[in-house]
Design a protein around this motif. Structure first.
Motif, PDB file in Angstrom:
ATOM      1  N   PRO A   1       1.227  -1.522  -0.439  1.00 50.21           N
ATOM      2  CA  PRO A   1       0.209  -0.188  -0.272  1.00 50.21           C
ATOM      3  C   PRO A   1       0.792   1.152   0.056  1.00 50.21           C
ATOM      4  O   PRO A   1       1.745   1.188   0.759  1.00 50.21           O
ATOM      5  CB  PRO A   1      -0.864  -0.194   1.105  1.00 50.21           C
ATOM      6  N   THR A   2       0.746   1.761  -0.323  1.00 45.24           N
ATOM      7  CA  THR A   2       1.347   3.633  -0.980  1.00 45.24           C
ATOM      8  C   THR A   2       0.274   4.664  -0.786  1.00 45.24           C
ATOM      9  O   THR A   2      -0.828   5.281  -1.909  1.00 45.24           O
ATOM     10  CB  THR A   2       2.051   3.301  -2.183  1.00 45.24           C
ATOM     11  N   GLU A   3       0.947   5.077   0.124  1.00 43.08           N
ATOM     12  CA  GLU A   3       0.203   6.427  -0.172  1.00 43.08           C
ATOM     13  C   GLU A   3       0.788   7.996  -0.157  1.00 43.08           C
ATOM     14  O   GLU A   3       2.048   7.874  -0.300  1.00 43.08           O
ATOM     15  CB  GLU A   3      -0.512   7.153   2.143  1.00 43.08           C
ATOM     16  N   VAL A   4      -0.078   8.165  -0.982  1.00 44.70           N
ATOM     17  CA  VAL A   4       0.644   9.468  -1.899  1.00 44.70           C
ATOM     18  C   VAL A   4      -0.159  11.162  -1.584  1.00 44.70           C
ATOM     19  O   VAL A   4      -0.892  11.345  -1.042  1.00 44.70           O
ATOM     20  CB  VAL A   4      -0.174   9.577  -4.059  1.00 44.70           C
TER      21      VAL A   4
ATOM     22  N   THR B   1      -1.941  15.430   3.465  1.00 45.53           N
ATOM     23  CA  THR B   1      -3.493  15.510   2.707  1.00 45.53           C
ATOM     24  C   THR B   1      -2.982  14.720   1.645  1.00 45.53           C
ATOM     25  O   THR B   1      -2.739  14.767   0.704  1.00 45.53           O
ATOM     26  CB  THR B   1      -4.475  16.391   2.706  1.00 45.53           C
ATOM     27  N   PRO B   2      -3.901  13.234   2.191  1.00 44.20           N
ATOM     28  CA  PRO B   2      -3.158  12.023   0.353  1.00 44.20           C
ATOM     29  C   PRO B   2      -4.098  12.450  -0.459  1.00 44.20           C
ATOM     30  O   PRO B   2      -5.200  12.506  -0.332  1.00 44.20           O
ATOM     31  CB  PRO B   2      -3.669  11.487   1.165  1.00 44.20           C
ATOM     32  N   LEU B   3      -2.891  12.761  -1.592  1.00 38.68           N
ATOM     33  CA  LEU B   3      -3.957  12.518  -2.609  1.00 38.68           C
ATOM     34  C   LEU B   3      -5.242  10.490  -3.100  1.00 38.68           C
ATOM     35  O   LEU B   3      -6.209  10.822  -3.872  1.00 38.68           O
ATOM     36  CB  LEU B   3      -3.032  12.110  -3.854  1.00 38.68           C
ATOM     37  N   GLY B   4      -3.936  10.090  -2.425  1.00 41.78           N
ATOM     38  CA  GLY B   4      -5.189   8.452  -2.804  1.00 41.78           C
ATOM     39  C   GLY B   4      -4.217   7.349  -1.604  1.00 41.78           C
ATOM     40  O   GLY B   4      -2.927   8.132  -1.821  1.00 41.78           O
ATOM     41  N   LYS B   5      -4.978   6.495  -2.192  1.00 40.03           N
ATOM     42  CA  LYS B   5      -3.577   4.971  -1.531  1.00 40.03           C
ATOM     43  C   LYS B   5      -3.814   4.303  -2.989  1.00 40.03           C
ATOM     44  O   LYS B   5      -4.317   4.021  -3.524  1.00 40.03           O
ATOM     45  CB  LYS B   5      -4.820   4.224  -0.811  1.00 40.03           C
ATOM     46  N   ILE B   6      -2.513   3.737  -3.130  1.00 39.60           N
ATOM     47  CA  ILE B   6      -2.581   2.083  -4.360  1.00 39.60           C
ATOM     48  C   ILE B   6      -2.069   1.780  -4.046  1.00 39.60           C
ATOM     49  O   ILE B   6      -0.967   1.624  -3.224  1.00 39.60           O
ATOM     50  CB  ILE B   6      -1.510   3.311  -5.951  1.00 39.60           C
TER      51      ILE B   6
ATOM     52  N   LYS C   1       4.129  -0.015   4.661  1.00 36.22           N
ATOM     53  CA  LYS C   1       3.256   0.305   3.972  1.00 36.22           C
ATOM     54  C   LYS C   1       4.565   2.134   3.013  1.00 36.22           C
ATOM     55  O   LYS C   1       5.176   2.058   4.230  1.00 36.22           O
ATOM     56  CB  LYS C   1       2.011   1.482   3.845  1.00 36.22           C
ATOM     57  N   ILE C   2       4.226   2.444   1.586  1.00 35.40           N
ATOM     58  CA  ILE C   2       5.014   3.435   1.911  1.00 35.40           C
ATOM     59  C   ILE C   2       4.725   5.140   1.208  1.00 35.40           C
ATOM     60  O   ILE C   2       3.391   4.860   1.560  1.00 35.40           O
ATOM     61  CB  ILE C   2       5.534   3.001   0.126  1.00 35.40           C
ATOM     62  N   VAL C   3       4.675   6.144   1.835  1.00 34.68           N
ATOM     63  CA  VAL C   3       4.162   7.070   1.942  1.00 34.68           C
ATOM     64  C   VAL C   3       5.310   7.895   0.834  1.00 34.68           C
ATOM     65  O   VAL C   3       6.300   8.095   0.987  1.00 34.68           O
ATOM     66  CB  VAL C   3       3.265   7.888   3.286  1.00 34.68           C
ATOM     67  N   ILE C   4       4.517   8.963  -0.511  1.00 37.09           N
ATOM     68  CA  ILE C   4       5.985   8.903  -1.283  1.00 37.09           C
ATOM     69  C   ILE C   4       4.613  10.793  -1.015  1.00 37.09           C
ATOM     70  O   ILE C   4       3.694  10.903  -1.225  1.00 37.09           O
ATOM     71  CB  ILE C   4       5.518   8.640  -2.538  1.00 37.09           C
ATOM     72  N   SER C   5       5.647  11.379  -1.382  1.00 34.82           N
ATOM     73  CA  SER C   5       5.377  12.789  -1.734  1.00 34.82           C
ATOM     74  C   SER C   5       5.458  13.284  -3.327  1.00 34.82           C
ATOM     75  O   SER C   5       6.455  13.033  -4.141  1.00 34.82           O
ATOM     76  CB  SER C   5       6.266  14.220  -0.942  1.00 34.82           C
ATOM     77  N   VAL C   6       4.584  13.509  -3.867  1.00 39.60           N
ATOM     78  CA  VAL C   6       4.539  13.791  -5.386  1.00 39.60           C
ATOM     79  C   VAL C   6       4.003  15.263  -5.441  1.00 39.60           C
ATOM     80  O   VAL C   6       4.185  16.062  -5.168  1.00 39.60           O
ATOM     81  CB  VAL C   6       3.855  12.727  -5.961  1.00 39.60           C
ATOM     82  N   GLN C   7       4.665  15.517  -6.795  1.00 38.60           N
ATOM     83  CA  GLN C   7       4.060  16.856  -7.857  1.00 38.60           C
ATOM     84  C   GLN C   7       3.778  16.198  -9.297  1.00 38.60           C
ATOM     85  O   GLN C   7       4.695  15.766  -9.430  1.00 38.60           O
ATOM     86  CB  GLN C   7       5.428  18.416  -7.669  1.00 38.60           C
ATOM     87  N   THR C   8       2.650  17.608  -9.388  1.00 35.67           N
ATOM     88  CA  THR C   8       2.212  17.089 -11.154  1.00 35.67           C
ATOM     89  C   THR C   8       3.248  17.542 -11.309  1.00 35.67           C
ATOM     90  O   THR C   8       4.127  18.086 -10.899  1.00 35.67           O
ATOM     91  CB  THR C   8       1.252  18.225 -11.034  1.00 35.67           C
ATOM     92  N   ALA C   9       2.793  16.208 -13.311  1.00 38.10           N
ATOM     93  CA  ALA C   9       4.651  16.903 -13.896  1.00 38.10           C
ATOM     94  C   ALA C   9       3.744  16.825 -15.302  1.00 38.10           C
ATOM     95  O   ALA C   9       3.017  16.152 -15.354  1.00 38.10           O
ATOM     96  CB  ALA C   9       5.280  15.982 -13.960  1.00 38.10           C
ATOM     97  N   GLN C  10       4.304  17.476 -16.478  1.00 41.41           N
ATOM     98  CA  GLN C  10       3.938  17.077 -17.508  1.00 41.41           C
ATOM     99  C   GLN C  10       4.558  15.913 -17.844  1.00 41.41           C
ATOM    100  O   GLN C  10       5.489  14.920 -17.603  1.00 41.41           O
ATOM    101  CB  GLN C  10       5.238  18.228 -18.813  1.00 41.41           C
ATOM    102  N   LYS C  11       3.468  14.575 -19.150  1.00 42.95           N
ATOM    103  CA  LYS C  11       3.512  13.185 -19.345  1.00 42.95           C
ATOM    104  C   LYS C  11       4.892  13.513 -20.235  1.00 42.95           C
ATOM    105  O   LYS C  11       4.437  14.440 -21.402  1.00 42.95           O
ATOM    106  CB  LYS C  11       2.389  12.879 -20.609  1.00 42.95           C
TER     107      LYS C  11
END
Length: 126
Positions: free
Chosen positions: A9-12, A19-24, A63-73
């Motif tokens: 389980p990875t919390e994003v 605030t989590p974006l979601g869990k995947i 579980k893993i918790v990751i911090s992300v930022q939006t990116a262009q494909k």
């Protein structure tokens, strides 16, 4: 890879927020700099943290918790065999690496490269 590492389980989290974006559930461990796609949106992994639980006399990754930022494909990145690589994966010169694009045109881009050669097994599929 042990069975414990599969589908963790990875919390994003977006940026530094709590605030989590979601869990995947992932079957790979994202490293900072890796790309991740969630619901059609691309993200870059900024940071990864681990949470452990003490079970059966030892600590286990829970579980893993990751911090992300939006990116262009990025059209120059391809998801191949569980990781993101740089460049056109169908070219025989592609290094299949997250760091190096290819031997003959390492600076890229792949689009319009005069040295590009499609691997024979990929040509046969098309």
């Amino acid at each position: 890879m042990s069975t414990e590492d599969i589908d963790l389980p990875t919390e994003v989290l977006i940026g530094n927020s709590t605030t989590p974006l979601g869990k995947i559930y992932l079957d790979w461990k994202p490293q900072p700099g890796n790309y991740l796609e969630i619901d059609g949106q691309a993200y870059t992994v900024l940071e990864r943290r681990h949470n452990y639980q003490f079970r059966r006399g030892r600590y286990r990754l829970s579980k893993i918790v990751i911090s992300v930022q939006t990116a262009q494909k990025d059209p120059e990145r391809t998801y191949l065999e569980g990781r993101w690589i740089i460049g056109d994966a169908s070219c025989i010169y592609n290094a299949k690496s997250e760091v190096l694009r290819c031997a003959v045109n390492p600076a890229g881009p792949c689009q319009g490269c005069s040295l590009r050669e499609v691997a024979p097994e990929i040509e046969a599929e098309n």
